[in-house]
Motif scaffolding. Structure first.
Motif, PDB file in Angstrom:
ATOM      1  N   GLY A 294      -8.467   2.423  -5.093  1.00  0.00           N
ATOM      2  CA  GLY A 294      -7.222   2.084  -4.405  1.00  0.00           C
ATOM      3  C   GLY A 294      -6.322   1.122  -5.153  1.00  0.00           C
ATOM      4  N   ARG A 295      -6.864   0.358  -6.137  1.00  0.00           N
ATOM      5  CA  ARG A 295      -6.022  -0.553  -6.940  1.00  0.00           C
ATOM      6  C   ARG A 295      -5.174   0.261  -7.907  1.00  0.00           C
ATOM      7  NH1 ARG A 295     -10.923  -3.089  -7.454  1.00  0.00           N
ATOM      8  NH2 ARG A 295     -11.042  -5.061  -6.307  1.00  0.00           N
TER       9      ARG A 295
ATOM     10  N   VAL B 248       0.868  -1.186   0.000  1.00  0.00           N
ATOM     11  CA  VAL B 248       0.000   0.000   0.000  1.00  0.00           C
ATOM     12  C   VAL B 248       0.903   1.234   0.000  1.00  0.00           C
ATOM     13  CG1 VAL B 248      -1.783   1.309   1.230  1.00  0.00           C
ATOM     14  CG2 VAL B 248      -1.821  -1.205   1.277  1.00  0.00           C
TER      15      VAL B 248
ATOM     16  N   THR C 273     -10.701  -3.062  -0.711  1.00  0.00           N
ATOM     17  CA  THR C 273     -10.338  -3.496  -2.064  1.00  0.00           C
ATOM     18  C   THR C 273      -9.259  -4.574  -2.009  1.00  0.00           C
ATOM     19  OG1 THR C 273     -10.877  -1.320  -2.967  1.00  0.00           O
ATOM     20  CG2 THR C 273      -9.420  -2.677  -4.292  1.00  0.00           C
ATOM     21  N   LEU C 274      -8.235  -4.320  -1.190  1.00  0.00           N
ATOM     22  CA  LEU C 274      -7.113  -5.274  -1.056  1.00  0.00           C
ATOM     23  C   LEU C 274      -7.633  -6.645  -0.598  1.00  0.00           C
ATOM     24  CD1 LEU C 274      -3.755  -4.449   0.771  1.00  0.00           C
ATOM     25  CD2 LEU C 274      -4.830  -6.660   1.003  1.00  0.00           C
TER      26      LEU C 274
ATOM     27  N   THR D 282      -9.499   1.457   0.516  1.00  0.00           N
ATOM     28  CA  THR D 282      -8.371   0.757  -0.115  1.00  0.00           C
ATOM     29  C   THR D 282      -8.180  -0.631   0.482  1.00  0.00           C
ATOM     30  OG1 THR D 282      -7.226   2.801  -0.721  1.00  0.00           O
ATOM     31  CG2 THR D 282      -5.846   0.844  -0.434  1.00  0.00           C
TER      32      THR D 282
ATOM     33  N   TYR E 162      -1.434  -1.058  -4.167  1.00  0.00           N
ATOM     34  CA  TYR E 162      -2.580  -0.230  -3.790  1.00  0.00           C
ATOM     35  C   TYR E 162      -2.098   1.157  -3.363  1.00  0.00           C
ATOM     36  CZ  TYR E 162      -4.647  -4.834  -3.814  1.00  0.00           C
ATOM     37  OH  TYR E 162      -5.043  -6.074  -4.210  1.00  0.00           O
TER      38      TYR E 162
ATOM     39  N   LYS F  75      -3.424   8.909  -3.571  1.00  0.00           N
ATOM     40  CA  LYS F  75      -4.544   8.214  -4.220  1.00  0.00           C
ATOM     41  C   LYS F  75      -5.562   9.198  -4.806  1.00  0.00           C
ATOM     42  CE  LYS F  75      -8.598   5.472  -2.717  1.00  0.00           C
ATOM     43  NZ  LYS F  75      -9.209   4.880  -1.510  1.00  0.00           N
TER      44      LYS F  75
ATOM     45  N   ASN G  92      -5.546   5.002 -10.094  1.00  0.00           N
ATOM     46  CA  ASN G  92      -6.075   3.863  -9.343  1.00  0.00           C
ATOM     47  C   ASN G  92      -7.583   3.767  -9.492  1.00  0.00           C
ATOM     48  OD1 ASN G  92      -7.534   4.963  -6.639  1.00  0.00           O
ATOM     49  ND2 ASN G  92      -5.883   6.353  -7.256  1.00  0.00           N
TER      50      ASN G  92
END
Length: 456
Positions: free
Chosen positions: A350-351, A103, A389-390, A386, A363, A369, A347
């Protein structure tokens, strides 16, 4: 089902950056029911990013959030790797060898340019470098600010512009019991500045500072605020904006500024001027800043969607020092996709991605971001998005080949990197507080990396 996050094999996550978005990301990860190991990296030996180096020294309560971050750092599954520069001491690709996911939460450490003639003249500075200098950031201690001048101009009207104005307007007496860098205090104590002028492109209703920040400008020991009553006159759309319940904060700002029109100077010597509907077009000077030129602008359009239009009329102000305070922007790390235009890493929730592909396992969170917007707390929901998402991607992550922080430490040692742990930081923290006591301050930060390392 993924093997990652199981009792046998923790999900290993590296977080690059130890400011609010980094710590909120760590907190979101560590409260999961999964087995997760979090290692946080920062290029400085000390944590907390902009809380330490961006929050004004005379606003200590805002820094109390570090107590929450310290709680996160106390989790046995958390480690801090200070004094490690990702992109230099270890590449983003080398991190993939030791971590299943990374991240990037390293914020926005550069500043936006006005893009006008004269911006590079001697005496023209950025708010970001001034703030970092008086807060003791090691990268900015060799900067020189010329306070032999009498008139300072600041372009921008957010809270950072207010911080810059307030520090320039306060007396040394008002600042001496804060954690302002002692060298900065000594320099500011000799300042000749008598007038500080803050310029905004839009009107008083659209100013982006908050009510406590503007209110404070009327309560200083030796400085009082001045506004031209004409600048407070509003068009129809701005009047409607004031009545919109969603703009309660702006209405409060406007009321405070209205009160400035009848304020009593009480013998205070310095003046703080607010100017609205002025767009900077040029900084003028022979070898150094001597004047700033502005176009008088006006707003037009629907409420909350007004655009700035130039009028073709101009005015100049004689000044010896000029600050731009129009926002922070991110910088790139080698190997990581980057949008120079937006100052962010591209992104999706967050990706990390570019136009071609999603970068599996990478991320972003925080200002890198979404851009430099919001306050410290804004980073919490952003980081949580984020991490959500991870965790959705856990099945698709590529397990790293060396799932060991001990091996990472050996790797860095081989490169002669001196890693600073959170326990080491506590020693630096204690030493800074001890230094502060001797000066009657809450702390005196080490303003050089060598000083920080000497305390460990």
């Amino acid at each position: 089902m993924s093997v990652l996050g199981t009792p046998e094999r923790p999900l290993r996550v590296a977080i690059v950056g130890s400011g609010p978005s980094g710590f909120y990301s760590a907190e979101a990860l560590l409260k999961q029911a999964l087995n997760i190991k979090v290692d946080m990296f920062d290029k400085l030996p000390v944590p907390f990013g902009l809380v330490r180096y961006g929050v004004a020294p005379d606003h200590p309560k805002i820094k109390n959030v570090t107590k929450v971050f310290e709680k996160t750092a106390g989790n046995p599954k958390f480690s801090f790797f200070g004094n490690v520069t990702v992109g230099k001491n270890i590449s983003v690709f080398e991190l993939n060898k030791f971590y299943d996911a990374v991240v990037f939460a390293y914020g926005a450490e550069s500043d936006r340019h006005l893009g006008i003639t004269g911006e590079d003249l001697v005496g023209s500075y950025t708010a970001t470098e001034f703030v970092a200098w008086y807060n003791g950031h090691p990268d900015f201690q060799d900067h020189h600010f010329d306070f032999s001048q009498e008139v300072a101009v600041i372009v921008g009207n957010g809270n950072v512009a207010m911080d810059v104005a307030r520090i320039l307007c306060k007396t040394a007496e008002e600042l001496k019991s804060t954690d302002i860098n002692q060298n900065a205090l000594d320099v500011l104590a000799k300042s000749n500045i008598k007038e500080v002028h803050v310029y905004g492109r839009r009107g008083p209703v659209q100013a982006s500072f908050t009510a406590p920040e503007i209110k404070e400008m009327g309560e200083l020991a030796d400085c009082y605020p001045v506004i031209d009553p004409q600048d407070m006159q509003l068009n129809e759309s701005s009047l409607k904006e004031l009545e919109d319940p969603a703009n309660a904060g702006r209405k409060k700002n406007y009321e405070i500024m209205q009160s400035f029109l009848s304020i009593d100077p009480h013998g205070r010597k310095r003046k703080f001027f607010l100017h609205f509907d002025r767009s900077p077009v040029e900084i003028i000077g022979e070898g150094r800043v001597q004047k700033a030129k502005f176009e008088i602008s006006k707003l037009s359009g629907e409420p909350n969607k007004q655009k700035v239009r130039g009028t073709g009329k101009f005015e100049e102000i004689n000044c010896g020092i000029f600050f731009r305070s129009i926002g922070y922007t991110g910088i790139s790390i080698k190997g990581l996709p980057f949008s120079a235009q937006g100052g962010v890493v591209p992104n999706q929730a967050g990706r990390v991605m570019d136009s071609e592909q999603i970068f599996t396992g990478w991320y972003v969170a925080g200002w890198i971001k979404r851009g430099a917007t919001g306050v410290i707390g804004t980073n919490k929901p952003d980081a949580e998005e984020t991490i959500k998402t991870l965790l959705e991607d856990i099945e698709n992550l590529n397990p790293c080949e060396t799932p060991s922080s001990e091996e990472l430490i050996k790797f860095l040692k081989d490169r002669e990197v001196r890693v600073v742990t959170f326990e080491d930081w506590k020693k630096i923290d204690a030493a800074e507080i001890e230094r502060g006591i001797k000066l009657g301050k809450p702390r005196e930060k080490f303003s050089r990396v060598t000083g920080m390392l000497s305390a460990v």
